[in-house]
Design a protein around this motif. Structure first.
Motif, PDB file in Angstrom:
ATOM      1  N   MET A   1      55.082  34.087  33.247  1.00 44.33           N
ATOM      2  CA  MET A   1      53.695  33.529  33.030  1.00 44.33           C
ATOM      3  C   MET A   1      53.304  33.606  31.653  1.00 44.33           C
ATOM      4  N   LYS A   2      52.757  32.290  31.372  1.00 43.36           N
ATOM      5  CA  LYS A   2      52.201  32.166  29.821  1.00 43.36           C
ATOM      6  C   LYS A   2      50.974  33.073  29.714  1.00 43.36           C
ATOM      7  N   GLU A   3      51.068  33.626  28.365  1.00 39.36           N
ATOM      8  CA  GLU A   3      49.972  34.475  27.929  1.00 39.36           C
ATOM      9  C   GLU A   3      48.780  34.124  28.076  1.00 39.36           C
ATOM     10  N   ASN A   4      48.318  32.862  27.945  1.00 41.93           N
ATOM     11  CA  ASN A   4      47.271  32.203  28.014  1.00 41.93           C
ATOM     12  C   ASN A   4      46.861  31.596  29.686  1.00 41.93           C
ATOM     13  N   ALA A   5      47.463  32.183  30.279  1.00 44.11           N
ATOM     14  CA  ALA A   5      47.404  31.712  32.192  1.00 44.11           C
ATOM     15  C   ALA A   5      46.094  32.018  32.466  1.00 44.11           C
ATOM     16  N   THR A   6      45.382  31.495  33.427  1.00 44.01           N
ATOM     17  CA  THR A   6      44.109  31.589  34.255  1.00 44.01           C
ATOM     18  C   THR A   6      44.436  32.482  35.241  1.00 44.01           C
ATOM     19  N   PHE A   7      43.373  33.233  35.863  1.00 46.46           N
ATOM     20  CA  PHE A   7      43.496  33.959  37.060  1.00 46.46           C
ATOM     21  C   PHE A   7      44.066  32.947  38.203  1.00 46.46           C
ATOM     22  N   ARG A   8      43.461  31.632  38.219  1.00 51.02           N
ATOM     23  CA  ARG A   8      43.873  30.807  39.410  1.00 51.02           C
ATOM     24  C   ARG A   8      45.305  30.539  39.304  1.00 51.02           C
ATOM     25  N   TYR A   9      45.804  30.440  38.003  1.00 53.37           N
ATOM     26  CA  TYR A   9      47.246  30.187  37.878  1.00 53.37           C
ATOM     27  C   TYR A   9      47.992  31.206  38.408  1.00 53.37           C
ATOM     28  N   LEU A  10      47.563  32.492  37.998  1.00 54.34           N
ATOM     29  CA  LEU A  10      48.450  33.920  38.096  1.00 54.34           C
ATOM     30  C   LEU A  10      48.527  33.991  39.807  1.00 54.34           C
ATOM     31  N   VAL A  11      47.291  33.652  40.413  1.00 56.88           N
ATOM     32  CA  VAL A  11      47.215  33.980  41.813  1.00 56.88           C
ATOM     33  C   VAL A  11      48.124  32.499  42.763  1.00 56.88           C
ATOM     34  N   GLU A  12      47.999  31.589  42.068  1.00 59.40           N
ATOM     35  CA  GLU A  12      48.945  30.589  42.601  1.00 59.40           C
ATOM     36  C   GLU A  12      50.548  30.631  42.343  1.00 59.40           C
ATOM     37  N   GLU A  13      50.898  31.097  41.132  1.00 58.25           N
ATOM     38  CA  GLU A  13      52.156  31.354  40.925  1.00 58.25           C
ATOM     39  C   GLU A  13      52.778  32.616  42.012  1.00 58.25           C
ATOM     40  N   VAL A  14      51.726  33.767  42.041  1.00 65.03           N
ATOM     41  CA  VAL A  14      52.288  34.527  42.711  1.00 65.03           C
ATOM     42  C   VAL A  14      52.475  34.488  44.188  1.00 65.03           C
ATOM     43  N   ALA A  15      51.664  33.648  44.717  1.00 66.76           N
ATOM     44  CA  ALA A  15      51.729  33.139  45.945  1.00 66.76           C
ATOM     45  C   ALA A  15      52.703  32.254  46.302  1.00 66.76           C
ATOM     46  N   THR A  16      53.153  31.316  45.473  1.00 64.92           N
ATOM     47  CA  THR A  16      54.246  30.420  45.600  1.00 64.92           C
ATOM     48  C   THR A  16      55.706  31.272  45.630  1.00 64.92           C
ATOM     49  N   GLN A  17      55.847  32.510  44.750  1.00 62.26           N
ATOM     50  CA  GLN A  17      56.908  33.248  44.541  1.00 62.26           C
ATOM     51  C   GLN A  17      57.293  34.104  45.853  1.00 62.26           C
ATOM     52  N   ILE A  18      56.169  34.592  46.375  1.00 63.85           N
ATOM     53  CA  ILE A  18      56.223  35.535  47.762  1.00 63.85           C
ATOM     54  C   ILE A  18      56.129  34.528  48.852  1.00 63.85           C
ATOM     55  N   GLY A  19      55.794  33.366  48.877  1.00 67.28           N
ATOM     56  CA  GLY A  19      55.886  32.603  50.020  1.00 67.28           C
ATOM     57  C   GLY A  19      54.582  32.709  51.063  1.00 67.28           C
ATOM     58  N   VAL A  20      53.379  32.754  49.959  1.00 71.33           N
ATOM     59  CA  VAL A  20      52.207  32.847  50.784  1.00 71.33           C
ATOM     60  C   VAL A  20      51.477  31.703  50.671  1.00 71.33           C
ATOM     61  N   ASP A  21      50.672  31.201  52.111  1.00 68.54           N
ATOM     62  CA  ASP A  21      50.128  29.987  52.223  1.00 68.54           C
ATOM     63  C   ASP A  21      48.641  30.556  51.858  1.00 68.54           C
ATOM     64  N   LEU A  22      48.117  29.895  50.761  1.00 71.84           N
ATOM     65  CA  LEU A  22      46.753  30.471  50.471  1.00 71.84           C
ATOM     66  C   LEU A  22      45.555  29.633  51.226  1.00 71.84           C
ATOM     67  N   ARG A  23      46.063  28.720  52.014  1.00 74.75           N
ATOM     68  CA  ARG A  23      45.111  28.128  53.055  1.00 74.75           C
ATOM     69  C   ARG A  23      44.760  28.960  54.098  1.00 74.75           C
ATOM     70  N   TYR A  24      45.647  30.059  54.475  1.00 74.44           N
ATOM     71  CA  TYR A  24      45.791  30.745  55.633  1.00 74.44           C
ATOM     72  C   TYR A  24      45.547  32.446  55.161  1.00 74.44           C
TER      73      TYR A  24
END
Length: 111
Positions: free
Chosen positions: A30-53
């Protein structure tokens, strides 16, 4: 801008002593200047979680403190990144992910 390594623990549960047990570990950069939304989306992608559900609660523990700290907004991300940058041990401050079925809001401060 520099990147930091973040280890993510998920598919788990918290026990009565505020310890995170029965988990799986993954990692992201993660970039040092990442946003909260970016962190959540990257974590979700990595662990295979669909944030729509689903939605997630992100926490980490500081040595000597029994209560996990939440990452639930921009300030939480900045504090977390600051701690990670100070430490040389990449296994320190692992992010613990708890998943919830959609119905809670992604940015709900009560998570």
């Amino acid at each position: 801008m520099r990147s930091i390594n973040i280890l993510i623990m998920h598919s788990e549960r918290w026990n009565e002593e505020n310890c995170y047990i029965d988990y799986t570990i993954e990692a992201i950069m993660m970039k040092e200047n990442a946003t909260f939304r970016y962190l959540v989306e990257e974590v979700a992608t990595q662990i295979g979680v669909d944030l729509r559900y689903n939605c997630m609660k992100l926490k980490y523990k500081i040595e000597g403190n029994n209560t996990p700290l939440k990452i639930h907004n921009e300030m939480g991300v900045r504090v977390y990144v600051s701690l990670k940058k100070k430490g040389k041990d990449s296994t320190k401050y692992l992010v613990c992910v708890t998943l919830f079925v959609k119905g809670c809001e992604l940015f709900d401060r009560n998570l």
